[in-house]
Design a protein around this motif. Structure first.
Motif, PDB file in Angstrom:
ATOM      1  N   ALA A 147       0.922  -1.411  -0.074  1.00 25.84           N
ATOM      2  CA  ALA A 147      -0.070   0.123  -0.073  1.00 25.84           C
ATOM      3  C   ALA A 147       0.894   1.332   0.121  1.00 25.84           C
ATOM      4  O   ALA A 147       0.326   2.328  -0.611  1.00 25.84           O
ATOM      5  CB  ALA A 147      -1.094  -0.161   1.147  1.00 25.84           C
ATOM      6  N   ALA A 148       2.230   1.028   0.625  1.00 24.35           N
ATOM      7  CA  ALA A 148       2.950   2.348   0.774  1.00 24.35           C
ATOM      8  C   ALA A 148       3.190   2.872  -0.783  1.00 24.35           C
ATOM      9  O   ALA A 148       3.314   4.102  -1.006  1.00 24.35           O
ATOM     10  CB  ALA A 148       4.199   1.868   1.373  1.00 24.35           C
ATOM     11  N   PHE A 149       3.193   2.129  -1.604  1.00 25.92           N
ATOM     12  CA  PHE A 149       3.433   2.748  -3.222  1.00 25.92           C
ATOM     13  C   PHE A 149       2.227   3.247  -3.776  1.00 25.92           C
ATOM     14  O   PHE A 149       2.315   3.987  -4.769  1.00 25.92           O
ATOM     15  CB  PHE A 149       4.342   1.898  -3.966  1.00 25.92           C
ATOM     16  CG  PHE A 149       5.585   1.416  -3.553  1.00 25.92           C
ATOM     17  CD1 PHE A 149       6.556   2.493  -3.563  1.00 25.92           C
ATOM     18  CD2 PHE A 149       5.878   0.268  -2.846  1.00 25.92           C
ATOM     19  CE1 PHE A 149       7.919   2.149  -3.157  1.00 25.92           C
ATOM     20  CE2 PHE A 149       7.098   0.072  -2.441  1.00 25.92           C
ATOM     21  CZ  PHE A 149       8.120   0.938  -2.540  1.00 25.92           C
ATOM     22  N   GLY A 150       1.102   2.789  -3.173  1.00 28.87           N
ATOM     23  CA  GLY A 150      -0.148   3.338  -3.887  1.00 28.87           C
ATOM     24  C   GLY A 150      -0.409   4.780  -3.172  1.00 28.87           C
ATOM     25  O   GLY A 150      -1.336   5.356  -3.918  1.00 28.87           O
ATOM     26  N   LEU A 151      -0.072   4.847  -2.112  1.00 26.37           N
ATOM     27  CA  LEU A 151      -0.479   6.165  -1.242  1.00 26.37           C
ATOM     28  C   LEU A 151      -0.095   7.533  -1.976  1.00 26.37           C
ATOM     29  O   LEU A 151      -0.790   8.516  -2.218  1.00 26.37           O
ATOM     30  CB  LEU A 151      -0.077   6.380   0.173  1.00 26.37           C
ATOM     31  CG  LEU A 151      -0.548   5.204   1.234  1.00 26.37           C
ATOM     32  CD1 LEU A 151       0.211   5.236   2.560  1.00 26.37           C
ATOM     33  CD2 LEU A 151      -1.932   5.386   1.253  1.00 26.37           C
ATOM     34  N   PRO A 152       1.365   7.513  -2.477  1.00 19.29           N
ATOM     35  CA  PRO A 152       1.604   8.556  -3.310  1.00 19.29           C
ATOM     36  C   PRO A 152       0.630   8.790  -4.716  1.00 19.29           C
ATOM     37  O   PRO A 152       0.568  10.071  -5.038  1.00 19.29           O
ATOM     38  CB  PRO A 152       2.913   8.632  -3.670  1.00 19.29           C
ATOM     39  CG  PRO A 152       3.470   7.474  -2.650  1.00 19.29           C
ATOM     40  CD  PRO A 152       2.317   6.563  -2.396  1.00 19.29           C
ATOM     41  N   VAL A 153       0.402   7.995  -5.086  1.00 21.63           N
ATOM     42  CA  VAL A 153      -0.588   8.042  -6.385  1.00 21.63           C
ATOM     43  C   VAL A 153      -1.937   8.423  -5.753  1.00 21.63           C
ATOM     44  O   VAL A 153      -2.512   9.546  -6.568  1.00 21.63           O
ATOM     45  CB  VAL A 153      -0.592   6.435  -7.019  1.00 21.63           C
ATOM     46  CG1 VAL A 153      -1.652   6.757  -8.095  1.00 21.63           C
ATOM     47  CG2 VAL A 153       0.617   6.065  -7.616  1.00 21.63           C
ATOM     48  N   LEU A 154      -2.517   8.190  -5.074  1.00 16.29           N
ATOM     49  CA  LEU A 154      -3.794   8.374  -4.582  1.00 16.29           C
ATOM     50  C   LEU A 154      -3.875   9.775  -4.067  1.00 16.29           C
ATOM     51  O   LEU A 154      -4.558  10.696  -4.033  1.00 16.29           O
ATOM     52  CB  LEU A 154      -4.428   7.284  -3.436  1.00 16.29           C
ATOM     53  CG  LEU A 154      -4.632   6.027  -3.471  1.00 16.29           C
ATOM     54  CD1 LEU A 154      -5.056   5.328  -2.423  1.00 16.29           C
ATOM     55  CD2 LEU A 154      -6.105   5.920  -4.558  1.00 16.29           C
ATOM     56  N   VAL A 162      -6.905  11.026   1.792  1.00 18.57           N
ATOM     57  CA  VAL A 162      -6.365   9.670   1.962  1.00 18.57           C
ATOM     58  C   VAL A 162      -6.026   9.067   3.267  1.00 18.57           C
ATOM     59  O   VAL A 162      -6.429   7.915   3.572  1.00 18.57           O
ATOM     60  CB  VAL A 162      -5.081   9.679   1.240  1.00 18.57           C
ATOM     61  CG1 VAL A 162      -4.186   8.195   1.290  1.00 18.57           C
ATOM     62  CG2 VAL A 162      -5.412   9.843  -0.315  1.00 18.57           C
ATOM     63  N   HIS A 163      -5.593   9.833   4.154  1.00 17.16           N
ATOM     64  CA  HIS A 163      -5.305   9.266   5.560  1.00 17.16           C
ATOM     65  C   HIS A 163      -6.579   9.109   6.238  1.00 17.16           C
ATOM     66  O   HIS A 163      -6.678   7.975   7.137  1.00 17.16           O
ATOM     67  CB  HIS A 163      -4.446  10.342   6.418  1.00 17.16           C
ATOM     68  CG  HIS A 163      -3.751   9.905   7.622  1.00 17.16           C
ATOM     69  ND1 HIS A 163      -3.110   8.793   7.652  1.00 17.16           N
ATOM     70  CD2 HIS A 163      -3.813  10.413   8.932  1.00 17.16           C
ATOM     71  CE1 HIS A 163      -2.816   8.598   8.913  1.00 17.16           C
ATOM     72  NE2 HIS A 163      -3.410   9.427   9.447  1.00 17.16           N
TER      73      HIS A 163
END
Length: 436
Positions: free
Chosen positions: A305-312, A321-322
């Protein structure tokens, strides 16, 4: 330190090297989070003692993190740099503590080693947060914290699975003998100590740091004296940026939830799924192994999920997002109350993993954009007051709550944690992200 406007954009592998140390740091935290209640219970701790005995960890953070952050802001060595001396010393001390912990033979000794272990982990961990603010421009900070979160997830997965690996694949005994800590747990801590030292040293020796722009002013600042330094540390609460104050409320409820999960998952799973509260039984120790698998699941999900957060975050606000991630995590913790199947217990860990990825990424990315660059380590350390204070509160409240209100049912503490995490998600709506 370089000005934020001229910080070079780092490559993927530079981000990798500067974050790899977190793989080892999370080895220490994952072994602690997964096995501390199990160790304490095996050595004779009662249910109502667990949350208080765990207080060693947050109290240590309360004392150590702002001090280490302040000292690392005011440290410079031509070879070692600013943050890396703390990485190095903390890693050596943490590795020693990890070797000592599973050899505790009485409860008080395990509690003392937990203090030593948490001091050591905090010495190496705290400057890592400021390291991202030092080296990365605002446009890369989410990526930097996300890379840290990836390694935190990977380290958490491997460390949490170690007791099961030793039991199921290497034939090591998972049963306490004469009240001693099982061999599976002992060997897991030995591997963790080695992994901690190696991973942190990788970052120490593959990264560099830029010197302060004005060395004369830096030296003058450093020589102001200990008393003045302590005054600044304590006075920092009155000068906190508004964004930091807003995030503090979010952090409070979030970390009450996480503390409840770490302290009570083992007895809750042993009770709900393995139908025992006897810490000397094989069933209880099997429950401890299964909690390791559950925690590995949320660690693995968080790494992805860590790599999806910047995209979102590019399509929605970081605060939105948070908020969503915390709501998902809170609902997942509450759902554990209704589950009595081993395999089904893995499902809520997916939601917890999504929340954990955001907890380790978004607040720090939001905060970094609101902090003065020359005080990055100090304010990151101060910010962690709002990680440890809620854990202290939870440690004092949850034990009596479980025993006197919930009739000794530890799973109820997870429900309280889930509600708190959802409150934290709602409070995220009040946070103003200066970078947006």
């Amino acid at each position: 330190m370089q000005s934020p406007s001229i910080k070079p954009r780092l490559s993927f592998w530079q981000l990798w090297n500067m974050s790899f140390g977190f793989f080892g740091i999370q080895f220490g935290f994952a072994l602690q989070n997964t096995n501390t209640s199990r160790i304490f219970s095996t050595l004779g701790a009662e249910m109502d003692q667990l949350s208080v005995l765990w207080l060693a960890a947050p109290v240590t953070g309360l004392l150590v993190q702002p001090l280490i952050g302040y000292l690392s802001d005011n440290t410079w060595h031509p070879y070692w740099g600013r943050r890396r001396p703390f990485f190095f010393v903390g890693a050596i001390l943490a590795a020693i503590a990890l070797f000592l912990m599973p050899n505790s033979t009485v409860l008080w000794a395990a509690v003392i080693v937990l203090w030593l272990m948490d001091v050591s982990i905090n010495v190496s961990m705290e400057p890592f947060r400021a390291f991202v603010g030092d080296k990365l421009s605002n446009s890369q900070q989410i990526a930097g914290f996300a890379m840290q979160t990836f390694f935190i997830g990977c380290g958490g997965v491997v460390a949490s699975l170690l007791p099961t690996i030793f039991t199921d694949y290497l034939g090591v005994s998972n049963v306490p003998v004469n009240g001693a800590i099982p061999d599976t747990v002992r060997y897991s801590y030995y591997v963790g100590g080695a992994a901690y030292a190696i991973a942190v040293m990788w970052t120490v020796f593959t990264t560099t740091e830029a010197p302060p722009e004005d060395m004369a002013a830096f030296e003058q600042e450093r020589k102001r004296g200990t008393v003045k330094a302590l005054g600044e540390i304590l006075g920092g609460f009155a000068r906190m940026p508004k964004t930091m104050v807003q995030l503090a409320f979010v952090q409070f409820f979030t970390w009450v939830a996480l503390y409840a999960m770490w302290v009570y998952s083992t007895p809750a799973v042993a009770d709900n799924v393995f139908h025992t509260s006897d810490a000397q039984s094989a069933a209880f120790q099997a429950g401890g192994n299964w909690v390791g698998i559950m925690f590995a699941t949320y660690g693995g999900v968080s790494a992805l999920a860590a790599f999806g957060l910047p995209v979102l975050a590019r399509y929605a606000s970081r605060t939105a997002v948070h908020m969503v991630c915390l709501l998902i995590g809170g609902a997942s913790l509450i759902s554990m109350y209704f589950i009595s199947s081993k395999l089904m217990m893995l499902v809520p860990m997916v939601g917890v993993g999504i929340a954990w990825a955001s907890v380790l990424t978004m607040p720090y990315a939001i905060l970094a954009g609101a902090l003065p660059a020359k005080r990055m380590g100090y304010y990151m350390g101060l910010f962690n007051f709002f990680v440890v204070i809620p854990q202290i509160v939870a440690g004092l409240v949850l034990g009596p709550l479980v025993m006197q209100v919930f009739g000794g049912r530890p799973v109820q503490a997870l429900v309280v944690g889930g509600v708190c995490m959802m409150i934290g998600g709602v409070l995220t709506m009040l946070v103003r992200d200066k970078a947006e």
